[in-house]
Design an enzyme around this catalytic site. Structure first.
Site, mmCIF file in Angstrom:
data_model
loop_
_atom_site.group_PDB
_atom_site.id
_atom_site.type_symbol
_atom_site.label_atom_id
_atom_site.label_comp_id
_atom_site.label_asym_id
_atom_site.label_seq_id
_atom_site.Cartn_x
_atom_site.Cartn_y
_atom_site.Cartn_z
ATOM 1 N N LYS A 110 1.008 -2.255 8.750
ATOM 2 C CA LYS A 110 -0.275 -2.345 8.056
ATOM 3 C C LYS A 110 -0.879 -0.959 7.848
ATOM 4 O O LYS A 110 -1.454 -0.674 6.806
ATOM 5 C CB LYS A 110 -1.220 -3.280 8.789
ATOM 6 C CG LYS A 110 -0.803 -4.715 8.534
ATOM 7 C CD LYS A 110 -1.774 -5.737 9.022
ATOM 8 C CE LYS A 110 -1.323 -7.114 8.556
ATOM 9 N NZ LYS A 110 -1.582 -8.167 9.535
ATOM 10 N N LYS A 190 11.695 -9.527 1.215
ATOM 11 C CA LYS A 190 10.967 -10.614 1.867
ATOM 12 C C LYS A 190 9.768 -11.013 1.005
ATOM 13 O O LYS A 190 9.062 -10.128 0.495
ATOM 14 C CB LYS A 190 10.482 -10.128 3.242
ATOM 15 C CG LYS A 190 9.704 -11.178 3.995
ATOM 16 C CD LYS A 190 8.800 -10.586 5.070
ATOM 17 C CE LYS A 190 7.765 -11.644 5.435
ATOM 18 N NZ LYS A 190 6.646 -11.216 6.177
ATOM 19 N N LYS A 193 2.720 -11.202 0.256
ATOM 20 C CA LYS A 193 1.622 -10.779 -0.623
ATOM 21 C C LYS A 193 1.610 -9.274 -0.799
ATOM 22 O O LYS A 193 1.332 -8.775 -1.870
ATOM 23 C CB LYS A 193 0.278 -11.211 -0.025
ATOM 24 C CG LYS A 193 -0.077 -12.640 -0.308
ATOM 25 C CD LYS A 193 -1.407 -13.001 0.315
ATOM 26 C CE LYS A 193 -1.355 -13.056 1.817
ATOM 27 N NZ LYS A 193 -0.666 -14.228 2.373
HETATM 28 P P1 ADP Z 1 2.182 -12.351 3.735
HETATM 29 O O1 ADP Z 1 3.408 -11.603 4.199
HETATM 30 O O2 ADP Z 1 2.354 -12.848 2.355
HETATM 31 O O3 ADP Z 1 0.913 -11.574 3.911
HETATM 32 P P2 ADP Z 1 1.329 -13.747 6.032
HETATM 33 O O4 ADP Z 1 1.646 -12.553 6.854
HETATM 34 O O5 ADP Z 1 -0.101 -14.102 5.784
HETATM 35 O O6 ADP Z 1 2.093 -13.628 4.650
HETATM 36 O O7 ADP Z 1 2.085 -14.963 6.702
HETATM 37 C C1 ADP Z 1 1.557 -16.250 6.943
HETATM 38 C C2 ADP Z 1 2.597 -17.125 7.593
HETATM 39 O O8 ADP Z 1 3.686 -17.329 6.701
HETATM 40 C C3 ADP Z 1 3.219 -16.542 8.849
HETATM 41 O O9 ADP Z 1 3.458 -17.596 9.769
HETATM 42 C C4 ADP Z 1 4.510 -15.939 8.395
HETATM 43 O O10 ADP Z 1 5.471 -15.955 9.402
HETATM 44 C C5 ADP Z 1 4.887 -16.868 7.270
HETATM 45 N N1 ADP Z 1 5.607 -16.120 6.233
HETATM 46 C C6 ADP Z 1 5.076 -15.261 5.359
HETATM 47 N N2 ADP Z 1 6.009 -14.777 4.522
HETATM 48 C C7 ADP Z 1 7.167 -15.356 4.899
HETATM 49 C C8 ADP Z 1 8.499 -15.282 4.430
HETATM 50 N N3 ADP Z 1 8.825 -14.518 3.392
HETATM 51 N N4 ADP Z 1 9.439 -16.007 5.044
HETATM 52 C C9 ADP Z 1 9.117 -16.811 6.077
HETATM 53 N N5 ADP Z 1 7.879 -16.945 6.566
HETATM 54 C C10 ADP Z 1 6.902 -16.228 6.004
#
Ligand code: ADP
Ligand code: TRP
Length: 321
Positions: A110, A190, A193
């Site tokens: 981050k 991956k 967002k």
């Molecule tokens: P982002 O990476 O889009 O900001 P978050 O960190 O808010 O997503 O993740 C929210 C939830 O979704 C978490 O439990 C995270 O493990 C899951 N998650 C997010 N992106 C993925 C992904 N590409 N594959 C599997 N799980 C994911």
């Protein structure tokens, strides 16, 4: 068995969130006593926009219910509706070594993205440990990216129990779905967002299908066989297609003669059909936001009951009572 997970209200749900967090949570609510919450305190560590926070919390509540969270089985609440979590976080922070937090990938990532390194961001895993330990959680379903946070939680729990007595807190187990542990995004990285490569699960048909048509592919000509290992289309298709349809697309990759556009259209249709029942439910939920408020209020009351029991036990153990 108590199953707990939290989701940050940080914008539109995407396919990675769905398969990494929502779908396993919905499946697991059948198997034990589920506690699911909207991690609004955590969301404050990376965005300070009150209107967006309110909107994102509401949207996540609606979407989670649309995806099948069943309030008669699962306790569903906002993290901040149980302020006891902050007291436990403080207690945990007094046994948590700084070194445990400074090595966390998520914190380092981050900061690398340019988010200001505030204390909340640094202490994020401690609050997460408090979320988990406050409810005596046994199993915590999360995506692979949260694995380290679960390890930190276990380390803190062990430390607390070593310091104040074995039965202070329950040691949780992570549940990480290996098959969809990391959902790939439209560019093959991956899905996240922060990479701007997400495919939302709800929205209008045309723009969403258009996003699928934008998936990055290589320049293999139509006639030639295509790589199965590196195919983002196949990786996503696997999430939606039957085993037979998936095998057929693998065959078509290996044989050649079919272009990526065709594969993308098959993926777009399978994806769109998959979420059809959830779109219907979402419409119903949106038409009755009072119901959503009621679910969250009842969930918070139930969660607070559990939280206060744990907190009394921990307060006694550490000498606050
Ligand atoms: P982002 O990476 O889009 O900001 P978050 O960190 O808010 O997503 O993740 C929210 C939830 O979704 C978490 O439990 C995270 O493990 C899951 N998650 C997010 N992106 C993925 C992904 N590409 N594959 C599997 N799980 C994911
Ligand atoms: N950190 C998690 C995420 O970004 C959200 C979360 C907060 C959580 N507290 C939790 C997940 C407790 C599981 C258990 O996805």
């Amino acid at each position: 068995m108590r199953i707990l997970t939290g989701l940050q209200p940080s914008g539109k749900l995407h396919v990675g969130n769905y398969f990494g967090a929502i779908e396993p949570a919905v499946r697991l609510q059948e198997l034990g006593e589920a506690f699911y919450f909207i991690a609004d305190y955590h969301a404050m560590t990376s965005s300070q926009d009150p209107a967006a926070l309110r909107e994102n919390v509401r949207e996540l509540a609606v979407d989670f219910l649309a995806c099948g969270l069943d309030p008669s089985r699962a306790v569903f609440f906002r993290q901040s509706a149980v302020p006891e979590v902050n007291e436990l976080a403080w207690i945990l922070s007094t046994v948590c070594p700084m070194s445990l937090l400074s090595k966390c990938h998520s914190y380092k990532d981050k900061i690398a993205q340019g988010i200001a390194p505030n204390h909340g961001l640094f202490a994020y895993p401690v609050l997460m440990a408090a979320d988990i330990l406050l409810y005596d959680s046994n199993q915590v379903p999360v995506g692979k990216d949260q694995k380290q946070h679960l390890e930190v939680t276990r380390d803190i729990a062990v430390k607390l129990n070593e310091t104040f007595g074995d039965d202070c807190v329950v040691l949780p187990e992570p549940i990480i779905r290996e098959d969809t542990a990391v959902v790939v995004g439209l560019d093959g990285r991956k899905m996240s967002k922060s990479y701007g490569n997400t495919l939302p699960i709800f929205g209008e048909e045309k723009p969403l299908k258009k996003l699928i048509m934008k998936i990055t592919t290589d320049s293999t000509p139509v006639e030639a066989p295509k790589s199965v290992e590196n195919s983002t289309i196949l990786a996503l298709y696997k999430l939606y297609a039957s085993a037979a349809d998936y095998a057929a697309m693998v065959d078509d990759h290996e044989r050649g003669g079919i272009g990526y556009g065709d594969f993308k259209r098959r993926l777009a249709d399978a994806y769109w059909d998959y979420y059809a029942p959830m779109r219907v439910r979402r419409k119903d939920v949106l038409a009755d936001l009072g119901y959503v408020e009621q679910v969250l209020a009842e969930g918070a009351a139930r969660a607070r009951e559990e939280a206060s029991k744990t907190l009394i036990r921990v307060r006694r153990a550490v000498g606050l009572l």
